[in-house]
Design a protein around this motif. Structure first.
Motif, PDB file in Angstrom:
ATOM      1  N   ASP A 521       0.796  -1.228   0.000  1.00  0.00           N
ATOM      2  CA  ASP A 521       0.000   0.000   0.000  1.00  0.00           C
ATOM      3  C   ASP A 521       0.828   1.278   0.000  1.00  0.00           C
ATOM      4  OD1 ASP A 521      -2.512  -1.201  -0.064  1.00  0.00           O
ATOM      5  OD2 ASP A 521      -2.545  -1.497   2.095  1.00  0.00           O
ATOM      6  N   PHE A 522       2.088   1.193   0.396  1.00  0.00           N
ATOM      7  CA  PHE A 522       2.909   2.395   0.492  1.00  0.00           C
ATOM      8  C   PHE A 522       4.201   2.201  -0.278  1.00  0.00           C
ATOM      9  CE2 PHE A 522       0.306   2.457   4.350  1.00  0.00           C
ATOM     10  CZ  PHE A 522      -0.248   3.726   4.277  1.00  0.00           C
ATOM     11  N   SER A 523       4.665   3.279  -0.903  1.00  0.00           N
ATOM     12  CA  SER A 523       5.913   3.220  -1.651  1.00  0.00           C
ATOM     13  C   SER A 523       7.098   3.173  -0.703  1.00  0.00           C
ATOM     14  CB  SER A 523       6.029   4.441  -2.564  1.00  0.00           C
ATOM     15  OG  SER A 523       6.218   5.618  -1.783  1.00  0.00           O
ATOM     16  N   ALA A 524       8.261   2.843  -1.270  1.00  0.00           N
ATOM     17  CA  ALA A 524       9.474   2.796  -0.456  1.00  0.00           C
ATOM     18  C   ALA A 524       9.855   4.181   0.056  1.00  0.00           C
ATOM     19  CB  ALA A 524      10.617   2.199  -1.272  1.00  0.00           C
ATOM     20  N   LEU A 525       9.533   5.235  -0.704  1.00  0.00           N
ATOM     21  CA  LEU A 525       9.824   6.594  -0.244  1.00  0.00           C
ATOM     22  C   LEU A 525       9.026   6.922   1.011  1.00  0.00           C
ATOM     23  CD1 LEU A 525       9.916   8.534  -3.646  1.00  0.00           C
ATOM     24  CD2 LEU A 525      11.814   7.557  -2.349  1.00  0.00           C
ATOM     25  N   VAL A 526       7.755   6.530   1.017  1.00  0.00           N
ATOM     26  CA  VAL A 526       6.934   6.740   2.210  1.00  0.00           C
ATOM     27  C   VAL A 526       7.471   5.903   3.362  1.00  0.00           C
ATOM     28  CG1 VAL A 526       4.621   6.473   3.188  1.00  0.00           C
ATOM     29  CG2 VAL A 526       4.905   7.321   0.856  1.00  0.00           C
ATOM     30  N   GLY A 527       7.914   4.687   3.057  1.00  0.00           N
ATOM     31  CA  GLY A 527       8.491   3.848   4.095  1.00  0.00           C
ATOM     32  C   GLY A 527       9.711   4.488   4.735  1.00  0.00           C
ATOM     33  N   ALA A 528      10.550   5.155   3.921  1.00  0.00           N
ATOM     34  CA  ALA A 528      11.722   5.832   4.468  1.00  0.00           C
ATOM     35  C   ALA A 528      11.306   6.971   5.396  1.00  0.00           C
ATOM     36  CB  ALA A 528      12.596   6.355   3.334  1.00  0.00           C
ATOM     37  N   GLU A 529      10.258   7.716   5.019  1.00  0.00           N
ATOM     38  CA  GLU A 529       9.760   8.783   5.892  1.00  0.00           C
ATOM     39  C   GLU A 529       9.240   8.211   7.212  1.00  0.00           C
ATOM     40  OE1 GLU A 529       6.811  11.027   3.902  1.00  0.00           O
ATOM     41  OE2 GLU A 529       8.194  11.933   2.454  1.00  0.00           O
TER      42      GLU A 529
END
Length: 673
Positions: A521-529
Motif C-alpha cells: 500500500d505504500f511506496s518505499a519513499l513513504v516507508g523511508a519517511e
C-alpha cells in the motif's frame, strides 16, 4: 517384481491362455521382467495379463520389414479385457537406440504426460508369414544358443485422448518420429564416413595452418563420441551480384535429412556471408528445429566449408545432431576451437598469470554456458568474460547479449543478486527480453552456486528476425529495476537522506521490518519517511501522530497515522476517531475490509519491527462543510490524541471518546474511575 506377485501373475496367465499357455507364459515373463514392482502390485494379475495380452496380439500380427506397428486406444473390457483412466500407446519395432526417449518426447510434445512406461526387449522368432513362433528374453535366447532378431515393445499410458482424430494424429506423429530414429541409426556409419571425408578434405585445404589444424582437430573430436550425428547434407554456394545463397544438393542427405529437400535454397544474411568469406573453416550455431530423436533440444548445426582447388569457398557440408553428455563435461582446454578462444581471452585480458584474477577468469570460462562456447566468436567471448569478472568488484545486475549470425535467436545472460532470484523474477525478466528481442519463444537455464550472483541464460527465438541494434544500457536498466525490491528502494532513499553511515543503520533497522501488507500500500519513499518517524521515538516521546492528505486522495479525504513504542489496539483507537467531532465537522469512514487491513498493520508491525513500535494507517477521515483549515485540523487532532492518557500508559484505567469542539478549541476529556 516380488516372487509371490510374479508367481501369482504366471499362474493367472496359465489358467487363462489355454493351448498357448507355454508360448504366452514366456512372453508375459519377459514382458514384466523389469517393471516397477509398485505398479505390478497396484494393478493386480487380471489387469496385467490383459495389458500384456493386448500387446501380444500386436506383436503376433504380421509386420512389414523396417516398419513399426503402433496402436493408440482407450481400452475397454469387451475388446481388451481391462479399462484405464489413461490412453494406452502400444508399439512393436525393431530394437535400436533412442526409441523410448524419442517416443516419450513425441507424447510430451503433444502436451500430454506419460504416466507409465513398460519397455521389454524380446528375442522373437517368426515363421514365413510373420507370425510369432517363439519369444523369450534376450538373455534366455542367448543362453539357448538362438540368435533370433530382437524386437522392442513399448507400452505408454498417457493423458486420456477422447477424440479419434487426435489419437490418429498421435499415431502419425509417432510413425514420423520412429522413421527419424531409424534414419539416424541406419545412417550412423555413413554419416561418420561423411565426416571423415570432410575432415580429409580440410587437410588438403590451403587455408591458414592455425585455422585449418583446429578445424581438423574439432571434427576428429566430434567423431570421438562427443557428437550424436542425426543428419548431414551438402550445399553449394551460389553468388548472384550481392545475393549469396546456399543451394541443397539433391540426394546428399543422410539420417533425418535423407529424402526430399524441404528448403532448396536459403539466402544468407550479410553476417553469414562475412563468415563464409572469413578464414574460419567451421561454423557452429543452433538449427531452427528441435530434435525428434534422443533429446528434446534444439538441434546443433555444424557447417564445414568446402573449397575448390584454388582455395575458394564453393559450399558447405552441414551436420545436424546433439552434443553428447561427455562434450558438456569435457574441460574447455581439451575442446578444439573452444580452447583457442579461451586462450585468446586469457592472453588479451591483461590479468597476471597465476594471480587471483587469472584463476577467477579461468573459472568463468570453465562455467560459461557450453553451447555458447561452441558458437561465440573470440571478441564477444572476451568482452563477456571480462565483464563477468568485473562483477566481482561491483556486484550488480548485468546483461550480456549475443545475436545469432542468421538472426534467428538472441542469447542473453542475466546476472542478478542470488538472494533476489526466484521464479517470479525469472518470469518477469523473460517477459522483458521477449518484448525487447522480438521473441516468439524463450528458454532459460538458471545456475546458482556459492557466488553472490545468480546467472540465468535465456535463449530468445525471434518471430521473424532478431533485432540488431538493441539499446543494451536501457534494457539492462529495466531488468535491474525488475530485480530491485521494495526494501532496496527504501534503503536507497535512507542512504540519500542520511548518508551512508546513518542511512545504513536505519536501513538495517527498518527496511526489512515493514510487513507485506504495508509494502503493497505504500511506496518505499513513504516507508523511508515513516522509518525516520519511528526512529525518532524514545522513552521521553514514545508516540507521534500524522494527519495528511495523500496525493491521490479525493476531495475531503485525509489519512491518519499513529507511531508508538507500544501496541495500540484497534478496539481502543477506532472509538476515539469515531467520536472526535461526531456531528460537528468530522466523520470516520472505515469499511469492514479496511478495518481488517488496519488490524493487520497493527499486528504485523508489532511482530516484525525490531523494536516494539506500532505503525497504523489507512483511517480515512472525511470532512464536511463545517471543517476548520487543514493546519488547525492537524493541530487539533494531535492535541486530542496526545491528551488521552491511555496511549501514554498513564495509570488511569480507561477513557471515553473525546469530543473536539471546533468553535473554541476546547478539548474535554471524560474519564471513568
Amino acid at each position: 517384481m516380488t516372487s509371490s506377485h510374479f508367481a501369482e501373475l504366471i499362474a493367472y496367465a496359465q489358467a487363462h491362455t489355454g493351448p498357448a499357455s507355454e508360448r504366452q507364459g514366456s512372453f508375459i515373463t519377459a514382458y514384466f521382467e523389469n517393471t516397477d514392482p509398485d505398479e505390478i502390485v497396484s494393478r493386480g494379475p487380471a489387469t496385467l495379463f490383459a495389458q500384456a495380452n493386448a500387446h501380444w496380439r500386436l506383436l503376433d500380427a504380421p509386420r512389414a520389414a523396417n516398419t513399426p506397428k503402433i496402436r493408440v486406444f482407450n481400452p475397454t473390457l469387451a475388446e481388451d479385457g481391462f479399462v484405464s483412466d489413461h490412453t494406452v500407446v502400444q508399439i512393436v519395432n525393431d530394437n535400436m537406440p533412442f526409441l523410448v526417449d524419442s517416443v516419450t518426447m513425441a507424447i510430451n510434445r503433444s502436451g500430454r504426460t506419460a504416466h507409465w512406461i513398460v519397455h521389454p526387449l524380446m528375442s522373437v522368432a517368426r515363421d514365413a508369414n510373420g507370425s510369432v513362433t517363439a519369444v523369450s528374453t534376450v538373455a534366455a535366447a542367448k543362453a539357448a544358443g538362438r540368435s533370433d532378431p530382437v524386437e522392442s515393445l513399448i507400452l505408454v499410458e498417457c493423458d486420456r485422448i477422447v477424440d479419434q482424430a487426435a489419437q490418429q494424429a498421435l499415431v502419425e506423429d509417432l510413425k514420423s518420429v520412429l522413421s527419424d530414429v531409424r534414419g539416424a541409426v541406419v545412417d550412423w556409419q555413413p554419416m561418420l564416413a561423411r565426416a571423415r571425408e570432410v575432415r580429409a578434405a580440410c587437410e588438403r585445404a590451403t587455408q591458414a595452418p592455425e585455422k585449418r589444424d583446429e578445424a581438423i582437430a574439432f571434427l576428429a573430436w566430434l567423431e570421438d563420441r562427443h557428437f550424436t550425428f542425426l543428419g548431414v547434407r551438402d550445399y553449394d554456394l551460389k553468388r548472384e551480384g550481392d545475393n549469396v545463397s546456399l543451394v541443397a544438393i539433391a540426394d546428399s542427405g543422410l539420417g533425418i535429412l535423407r529424402g526430399p529437400v524441404k528448403t532448396a535454397e536459403t539466402r544468407l544474411p550479410p553476417e553469414v556471408v562475412a563468415l563464409m568469406d572469413s578464414t574460419e573453416m567451421v561454423m557452429v550455431t543452433k538449427a531452427m528445429t528441435r530434435a525428434t530423436v534422443h533429446r528434446p533440444a534444439w538441434l546443433d548445426y555444424i557447417a564445414v566449408k568446402r573449397f575448390d582447388d584454388a582455395g575458394n569457398v564453393i559450399g558447405e557440408s552441414r551436420f545436424l545432431g546433439l552434443y553428447t553428455s561427455t562434450a558438456y563435461s569435457e574441460p574447455v582446454g581439451n575442446i578444439p576451437l573452444v580452447r583457442q578462444r579461451v586462450t585468446n581471452v586469457m592472453n588479451t585480458s591483461g590479468v597476471v598469470p597465476e594471480s587471483h584474477a587469472a584463476k577467477s577468469l579461468q573459472a568463468i570460462l570453465d562455467d560459461y554456458p557450453r553451447d555458447e562456447l561452441f558458437q561465440i566468436d573470440a571478441a564477444t567471448l572476451a568482452d563477456h568474460a571480462i565483464g563477468i569478472l568485473r562483477l566481482q568488484e561491483r556486484q550488480r545486475t548485468r546483461l550480456f547479449l549475443r545475436r545469432d549470425p542468421f538472426g534467428r535467436f538472441t542469447s542473453a545472460q542475466v546476472f542478478v543478486p542470488r538472494d533476489r532470484y526466484n521464479t517470479e523474477l525469472r518470469v518477469k525478466i523473460g517477459n522483458e527480453l521477449m518484448m525487447a528481442l522480438n521473441g516468439q519463444s524463450i528458454e532459460f537455464t538458471p545456475m546458482l552456486t556459492d557466488s553472490p550472483l545468480a546467472r540465468i541464460h535465456y535463449l530468445v527465438r525471434a518471430k521473424d528476425i532478431a533485432p540488431q541494434n538493441v539499446n543494451l544500457a536501457i534494457l539492462e536498466a529495466r531488468i535491474a529495476k525488475l530485480a530491485q525490491r521494495w526494501e532496496d528502494d527504501c534503503t536507497a532513499e535512507l542512504l540519500r537522506s542520511h548518508g551512508e553511515g546513518n542511512g545504513l543503520s536505519l536501513a538495517n533497522r527498518f527496511a526489512n521490518a515493514f510487513p507485506t501488507a504495508y509494502r503493497e500500500d505504500f511506496s518505499a519513499l513513504v516507508g523511508a519517511e515513516d522509518a525516520d518517524m519511528l526512529a525518532s521515538l524514545n522513552p521521553g516521546a514514545p508516540m507521534m501522530v500524522k494527519l495528511y492528505r495523500p496525493l491521490d486522495a479525493g476531495p475531503g479525504i485525509l489519512r491518519f497515522k499513529i507511531y508508538n513504542t507500544a501496541k495500540v489496539a484497534l478496539s481502543d483507537s477506532l472509538p476515539v476517531l469515531e467520536h472526535m467531532g461526531q456531528g460537528y465537522w468530522m466523520n470516520i469512514r472505515t469499511p469492514s475490509s479496511a478495518v481488517q487491513r488496519l488490524c493487520g498493520y497493527m499486528t504485523l508491525a508489532c511482530n516484525y519491527l525490531p523494536i516494539p513500535i506500532c505503525h497504523q494507517s489507512k483511517c480515512a477521515l472525511k470532512t464536511c462543510s463545517r471543517k476548520p483549515g487543514a493546519a488547525r485540523l492537524k493541530v487539533m487532532t494531535s492535541i486530542a490524541w496526545y491528551s488521552i492518557p491511555r496511549w501514554m500508559h498513564a495509570p488511569l484505567p480507561s477513557c471515553v471518546p473525546a469530543r473536539v469542539i471546533s468553535s473554541n478549541w476546547v478539548l474535554p476529556i471524560a474519564r471513568t474511575t
